[in-house]
Design an enzyme around this catalytic site. Structure first.
Site, PDB file in Angstrom:
ATOM      1  N   CYS A  85      -3.123 -20.724  -4.173  1.00 33.04           N
ATOM      2  CA  CYS A  85      -3.550 -19.605  -4.299  1.00 33.04           C
ATOM      3  C   CYS A  85      -3.174 -18.830  -2.661  1.00 33.04           C
ATOM      4  O   CYS A  85      -4.103 -19.882  -1.741  1.00 33.04           O
ATOM      5  CB  CYS A  85      -4.665 -20.009  -5.148  1.00 33.04           C
ATOM      6  SG  CYS A  85      -5.576 -17.633  -4.838  1.00 33.04           S
ATOM      7  N   CYS A 235      -0.348 -10.831  -4.171  1.00 30.00           N
ATOM      8  CA  CYS A 235      -0.399 -12.288  -4.246  1.00 30.00           C
ATOM      9  C   CYS A 235       0.655 -12.664  -3.787  1.00 30.00           C
ATOM     10  O   CYS A 235       1.714 -12.415  -3.025  1.00 30.00           O
ATOM     11  CB  CYS A 235       0.029 -11.968  -6.057  1.00 30.00           C
ATOM     12  SG  CYS A 235       0.488 -13.380  -6.746  1.00 30.00           S
TER      13      CYS A 235
END
Length: 313
Positions: A85, A235
């Site tokens: 992530c 992202c």
């Protein structure tokens, strides 16, 4: 369970710093599997309602197996485990600094999908160097019921992405419900058609690109994450996948900056270098801010002590 919350360019992260499951020792990939198999109720407890919400990404702070690393981290969300992530790693860096555990400079972090590094540039700004990323398939076509053929690239940036410019509407915040429905339909069609990443890995992120909102940005994106929530940040793993596609097409040079906007207008700055194996090593720069510290309580007679888990997801 003690947690520290932060957001990275709008996307929330909840870092478990004490009271998490004891996963023992060994590689992070093995410990992630142990977490998934034996302690999934604690994942749900930490990030799902009534203590959390769908957009919240969790991270379990672990002792790294690699002694060169500052920390180990296992990421998860409302429905399960996540490989890497990017926004969460930026949040991790700022949180560790907030705790006084690190200072400015370079640090290494162990994740279940490989080692990453980050530079703490200031109190809130971080540049991460992600795992090697690459495009797996160019111009893959999936027939989406109610939409028709949709063309996109399949790429790895720490998670598997289907990246497409097929947007049904302008990429603005008012279009989030329509974009969510569109991306969900693409996801469902990919699963039904058996279109996957390397070694049959499921493609669990859908990324839709369009024109940027600001003149000094290069692109704007809408990213649908596993579990149905959209990414408030641009992202980090998705930007890494995008850089891999740009590099493969010769549309971005090593060291050249790429500014990626999110659906809410926040931004990451990315660039890449070639790896020895012909893949790219992406670097992503963004900002994170600590938003709170809390102790989560799990009472034995609470009917939702393990969070609200919707089984039809």
């Amino acid at each position: 369970m003690r947690v520290i919350d932060s957001h990275t360019e709008g996307e929330p992260t909840r870092l478990i710093i004490a009271g998490g499951p004891d996963l023992g020792h060994g590689p992070l990939a093995e410990r992630r599997e142990r977490f998934r198999r034996d302690f999934d109720h604690l994942r749900s407890f930490a990030v799902n309602e009534p203590r959390g919400y769908d957009a919240l990404v969790g991270g379990l702070l672990c002792e790294p197996a690699d002694p060169s690393c500052t920390a180990g981290i296992i990421f998860f969300n409302n429905v399960g485990m996540i490989g890497m992530c990017g926004h969460g790693t930026i949040g991790l860096a700022v949180t560790l600094a907030h705790l006084g555990r690190i200072g400015p400079g370079a640090h290494r972090v162990e994740t279940p999908v490989g080692l990453v590094s980050f530079d703490l540039l200031s109190r809130n700004e971080v540049r991460i160097t992600n795992v090697e990323s690459y495009r797996f398939a160019k111009a893959a076509v999936v027939d989406v019921p109610g939409i028709g053929p949709v063309t996109g690239d399949i790429a790895w940036g720490g998670n598997w992405f289907f990246l497409t410019g097929n947007a049904p509407c302008p990429l603005v915040s008012g279009s989030i419900p329509q974009l969510t429905a569109h991306a969900t339909a693409i996801q469902t069609a990919l699963d039904a058609a058996g279109i996957r990443g390397a070694d049959g890995a499921p493609i669990d992120h859908i990324e839709i690109f369009g024109k940027p909102g600001e003149p000094d940005s290069d692109s704007r994106s809408f990213v649908l994450c596993p579990g149905g929530a959209y990414d408030r940040s641009p992202c980090g793993t998705g930007t890494s996948a995008k850089l891999a596609c740009l590099a493969a097409d010769g549309n971005l040079a090593p060291g050249q900056r790429w500014v990626q906007e999110s659906i809410i207008g926040s931004r990451f700055t990315g660039e890449f270098a070639w790896s020895q194996g012909g893949r790219i090593v992406p670097s992503i720069t963004g900002r994170a801010y600590v938003t709170g510290e809390a102790t989560l309580i799990r009472e034995a007679d609470d009917p939702f002590r393990d969070g609200i888990r919707l089984v039809d997801r």
